[in-house]
Design an enzyme around this catalytic site. Sequence first.
Site, PDB file in Angstrom:
ATOM      1  N   GLU A 126      30.414 -12.268   5.253  1.00  0.00           N
ATOM      2  CA  GLU A 126      29.686 -11.084   4.670  1.00  0.00           C
ATOM      3  C   GLU A 126      29.555 -10.962   3.148  1.00  0.00           C
ATOM      4  O   GLU A 126      28.509 -10.068   2.703  1.00  0.00           O
ATOM      5  CB  GLU A 126      30.106 -10.073   5.383  1.00  0.00           C
ATOM      6  CG  GLU A 126      31.624  -9.415   4.400  1.00  0.00           C
ATOM      7  CD  GLU A 126      32.792  -9.874   4.871  1.00  0.00           C
ATOM      8  OE1 GLU A 126      33.786  -9.622   4.203  1.00  0.00           O
ATOM      9  OE2 GLU A 126      32.794 -11.012   5.519  1.00  0.00           O
TER      10      GLU A 126
ATOM     11  N   CYS B  77      38.943 -13.723   7.276  1.00  0.00           N
ATOM     12  CA  CYS B  77      40.113 -13.880   6.364  1.00  0.00           C
ATOM     13  C   CYS B  77      41.237 -13.480   6.811  1.00  0.00           C
ATOM     14  O   CYS B  77      41.793 -14.250   7.600  1.00  0.00           O
ATOM     15  CB  CYS B  77      39.622 -12.730   5.019  1.00  0.00           C
ATOM     16  SG  CYS B  77      40.813 -12.844   3.688  1.00  0.00           S
TER      17      CYS B  77
ATOM     18  N   HIS C 288      34.886 -14.983   3.388  1.00  0.00           N
ATOM     19  CA  HIS C 288      34.049 -14.019   3.592  1.00  0.00           C
ATOM     20  C   HIS C 288      32.581 -14.506   3.842  1.00  0.00           C
ATOM     21  O   HIS C 288      31.837 -14.308   2.940  1.00  0.00           O
ATOM     22  CB  HIS C 288      34.028 -12.801   2.533  1.00  0.00           C
ATOM     23  CG  HIS C 288      35.578 -12.192   2.647  1.00  0.00           C
ATOM     24  ND1 HIS C 288      36.219 -11.053   3.378  1.00  0.00           N
ATOM     25  CD2 HIS C 288      36.655 -12.719   2.157  1.00  0.00           C
ATOM     26  CE1 HIS C 288      36.964 -10.714   3.111  1.00  0.00           C
ATOM     27  NE2 HIS C 288      37.637 -11.826   2.279  1.00  0.00           N
TER      28      HIS C 288
END
Length: 211
Positions: free
Chosen positions: A194, A82, A192
């Site tokens: 994750e 990001c 992202h």
Amino acid sequence: MTKSVVVLDYGFGNVRSVERALARLGAEVEITADYDKAMNADGLLVPGVGAFAACMAGLKGVRGDWIVGRRLSGGRPVMGICVGMQILFARGIEHGVETEGLDEWPGTVGPLRAPVVPHMGWNTVKAPEDSRQFAGLDADTRYYFVHSYAVRDWEMETSGGVIRAPRVAWTTHGEPFVAAVENGPLWATQFHPEKSGDAGSHLLANWLDTL
């Protein structure tokens, strides 16, 4: 062999969610700003959430600019997520204010021109066929984005030469922008991983395989 990863703790980023995602893949993860630990880990992950200028100030506050530069000069893997990707470019412009980035790549991070901003949601990504970053992931796979700024123009050669050129992936929200970059030991994603479920986990596993 277990891979060691330092998630750089400079005050900006989803450090706990990144830590959990990497730990689930079997990595030995530590959240720290310790210079020696960040330099010596197999991989360094630089997360980022918030404003470009604030992230750069936080990064410099823990000598993160030195850490990233020194690791890359030695061919040691670094991954940005990001705003952790955005600060790898030459500059960021927010509200008319220009801030110098790490300048690992030429280019400018600017406001995303789209009907709805911030961009929050799931998008497919158009990745190069020989991408190691997206290896094993289908073209219709979606990844989670949340941001208001992006790199709209890639200003570096992506073909030819003796050295493997950067592999750049794109997506579109209002306009095309850079979604991810794979450049030797330096990987980065605007989205992202994750927060991108199994697809993001697969991409992180691809990164761990390079360490």
